[in-house]
Design a protein around this motif. Sequence first.
Motif, PDB file in Angstrom:
ATOM      1  N   UNK A 263      -7.618   3.358  -6.349  1.00 31.74           N
ATOM      2  CA  UNK A 263      -7.895   4.794  -6.253  1.00 31.74           C
ATOM      3  C   UNK A 263      -6.739   5.684  -6.720  1.00 31.74           C
ATOM      4  N   UNK A 264      -5.503   5.182  -6.638  1.00 34.03           N
ATOM      5  CA  UNK A 264      -4.354   6.034  -6.958  1.00 34.03           C
ATOM      6  C   UNK A 264      -3.544   5.551  -8.160  1.00 34.03           C
TER       7      UNK A 264
ATOM      8  N   UNK B 282       0.805  -1.217   0.000  1.00 38.46           N
ATOM      9  CA  UNK B 282       0.000   0.000   0.000  1.00 38.46           C
ATOM     10  C   UNK B 282       0.839   1.270   0.000  1.00 38.46           C
ATOM     11  N   UNK B 283       1.761   1.401   0.951  1.00 31.70           N
ATOM     12  CA  UNK B 283       2.538   2.637   1.049  1.00 31.70           C
ATOM     13  C   UNK B 283       3.446   2.816  -0.160  1.00 31.70           C
ATOM     14  N   UNK B 284       3.965   1.718  -0.699  1.00 33.63           N
ATOM     15  CA  UNK B 284       4.803   1.796  -1.892  1.00 33.63           C
ATOM     16  C   UNK B 284       4.020   2.391  -3.058  1.00 33.63           C
ATOM     17  N   UNK B 285       2.788   1.931  -3.250  1.00 28.31           N
ATOM     18  CA  UNK B 285       1.962   2.431  -4.349  1.00 28.31           C
ATOM     19  C   UNK B 285       1.483   3.847  -4.073  1.00 28.31           C
ATOM     20  N   UNK B 286       1.182   4.138  -2.816  1.00 28.76           N
ATOM     21  CA  UNK B 286       0.758   5.493  -2.453  1.00 28.76           C
ATOM     22  C   UNK B 286       1.861   6.508  -2.796  1.00 28.76           C
TER      23      UNK B 286
ATOM     24  N   UNK C 265      -8.116  -5.473   0.753  1.00 27.70           N
ATOM     25  CA  UNK C 265      -6.886  -5.014   1.389  1.00 27.70           C
ATOM     26  C   UNK C 265      -6.637  -3.532   1.129  1.00 27.70           C
ATOM     27  N   UNK C 266      -5.835  -2.941   2.001  1.00 28.25           N
ATOM     28  CA  UNK C 266      -5.436  -1.543   1.824  1.00 28.25           C
ATOM     29  C   UNK C 266      -4.665  -1.375   0.527  1.00 28.25           C
ATOM     30  N   UNK C 267      -3.832  -2.376   0.195  1.00 29.65           N
ATOM     31  CA  UNK C 267      -3.048  -2.304  -1.037  1.00 29.65           C
ATOM     32  C   UNK C 267      -3.958  -2.271  -2.264  1.00 29.65           C
ATOM     33  N   UNK C 268      -4.982  -3.105  -2.268  1.00 28.40           N
ATOM     34  CA  UNK C 268      -5.913  -3.126  -3.398  1.00 28.40           C
ATOM     35  C   UNK C 268      -6.659  -1.802  -3.515  1.00 28.40           C
TER      36      UNK C 268
END
Length: 276
Positions: free
Chosen positions: A190-191, A142-146, A182-185
Motif C-alpha cells: 500500500x505504501x 512494517x514500521x521501517x517501510x511506513x 503480514x503487516x510488513x507485506x
Amino acid sequence: MKRNLISGTALPLIIVANEKGGQGKSLVSLAIADHAYLHEAPLGIAQIDTQHRLAYALGRSVLTIAPAAKDARRDPAAEARSFTPLYSMIEKAAGRGASVLIDTGANQASRFAHWAGLVDLAEDLTLWTVETTVIVPYVAEAEAMRQAAQTANLLLDRIPQARLMLVENERDGLFTHLHPASDAASVHRTMIAPLKAQSTTLRMPAIEAGSWRPFEASRCRFVQVAQMPVEKVMALTGLPRPEAKIARGDVAGWTATVFEELDRVLPWSKRGGEHG
C-alpha cells in the motif's frame, strides 16, 4: 511514470534519509562517498545529526547540522539559521562543479524538509542547475517501510523535481519473502509499491555484522578493505588467517554489489573541486 535517472549533465545533490533509525543510512552514505572517491568526483558531505561516523570513516571534515536546541520553538529563526552553512555548501558546490551528499539522522528528515520549504530550496536548486536525488533505505519491517514512505513523500513535496531512489536493505531478510498476510507485506503493497512506480529501486544485500564491525571500529572505508593485506586484517580483527580472509571477502563482496547498483544511477563527473 518513473522519474528519470540522473542525467549526467547537472550536478547531483544526494539526500539520504529515513525518519526511522537503524535502516542503513550511514552505510549507504559511506558507500556513496567511496563510490564518488573511486570516480574522482568532487563531493561535499554534510550530516544532520550529532554522530560522526562518516567523518571518522572518511578521515575528513563533514559539515554537521546539530539537532535543534530545546528552545528552538521560542526562536524559530535560530533553527532556520542553523541550516545556513548547508545552504552555503550547496551553493558553493554548484559554483565550482562539485556534488553534495547529505546524510540525515533519525528524526531529522522532517526538520530538513521544513527548512527546505521555508527557504524554497527547490527554486534555488533549479536556478543553480542542481539535480536532486532522494535516497531512502529501509529494511523488511512494517514500521521501517511506513516511515520510509512518509519520508519520501515529505521530501518530494518540498523538492518536487527530485528523483527518488529506494534502497531495499536485506539485513532483516528478503522482501520477496514477506508473508502475504503480514503487516510488513501490507505496508509494502500500500505504501512502498506506489512509490516504486515513480522511482528506481536499489538492492543492498545483508552485510555480515561480525565481518564489517571490526573494520568500522577501526575507521576503515569500504574501498580500503578489499585491497587490505590479510596480515593487517588479522591485526584489526583479531581473527586467525582463514577467518580474516572470510571477513575481508564478505565486505569486498558486499561493496562490489552495492557499487554495481550505484553504477546504474550515479554517473559522476570529474569536474573541479574536492573529492572524498
